[in-house]
Design an enzyme around this catalytic site. Sequence first.
Site, short mmCIF file in Angstrom:
data_model
loop_
_atom_site.label_atom_id
_atom_site.label_comp_id
_atom_site.label_asym_id
_atom_site.label_seq_id
_atom_site.Cartn_x
_atom_site.Cartn_y
_atom_site.Cartn_z
N THR A 273 18.66 108.40 44.54
CA THR A 273 19.40 107.14 44.35
C THR A 273 20.83 107.39 43.87
OG1 THR A 273 19.53 105.20 42.91
CG2 THR A 273 18.31 107.06 42.04
N TYR B 139 15.59 105.66 34.97
CA TYR B 139 15.27 105.67 36.40
C TYR B 139 16.14 106.71 37.11
CZ TYR B 139 15.55 104.27 41.28
OH TYR B 139 15.58 104.27 42.64
#
Length: 327
Positions: free
Chosen positions: A117, A141
């Site tokens: 990501t 995350y």
Amino acid sequence: MTNILVTGGAGYIGSHACKALARSGYTPITYDNLSTGWQDAVKFGPFEQGDLRDRARLDDVFAAYKPAAVMHFAALSQVGEAMAQPGKYWSNNVAGSLALIEAAVAAGCMRFVFSSTCATYGEHDNVVLDENTPQHPLNAYGASKRAIEDILRDFEAAHGLNHVIFRYFNVAGADPETEVGEFHQPETHLVPLLLDAIDGKREGLTVFGTDYDTPDGTCIRDYVHVCDLVDAHILGLNWLEQDNGSRVFNLGTGFGFSVMDVIEKSRTVTNRAVPFTIGPRRAGDCTRLVSGSTRAEKELGWSPKMSTLETMIGDAWRWHQTGSYQK
Ligand code: UDP
């Protein structure tokens, strides 16, 4: 037919990847614990229920299907939850991925495609985000995804695990044929929340902050259509099949849109009013995340064809109106 193990194949991006794999002549084997995915999204190949951290189960699945490669989508992916419960992210995402990577190497499956990501980059004011940008994630995350990238590099050096890492920007849209689409419970992503608000399925959207240093004060993101995104995964798989070695690719279009831009486009695409209010910033959000790389275009031959706001919102809207949306 060549088997590909798809972790998270019952989820949003994984289910679209399974469809793309099946269309390209592969058999996608979905491995998913159904913690956030949906069994009825597994339409394009066999389903094996299991947790990433269950090494014995993983070994059985590798032995049964002898996959030629792994596409690893399974992950927890909510920034807010990651801020509040980082342990869940280190356990599921990092410990789970480590078990998967070890199982793949033990089974001799040396081709691995990983969903990373742009959240691994963190805040970089006025910096072009390309694959060489230093990674300073703002939340657990992003940190968990960066850690998995590191594990892959170590396993390549020690065991020859060839891998392609895709750093996604903001994924949106749905299969234009509405066989699969996005449905999270709870939902936290901008486009489905907006469409729910338009449809009266929730009261309204809260815009998380209008005091960012951007032209309209709202955060800017680079949105990419899920079908374009999974097309890149097929090209990544082909890259590994051609023994090109390991590589990192950003997957974004290079165009940034603010939250207000997305609201306005949703209004014109759906021809409906968008109920929204202004709220405070959400912890962990970066001001601007836009890809500054054309590596995927140049080296993989990737050309996003559906990643206009209009097409992404239009396809998501069509999916929202099918009976499959909302279980
Ligand atoms: N956003 C918002 N309201 C919401 C959900 C998201 O204003 O209810 C904003 C969020 O702050 C970010 C953008 O929309 O700037 C995209 O957020 P999303 O959660 O979809 O993806 P992220 O960028 O966190 O991966």
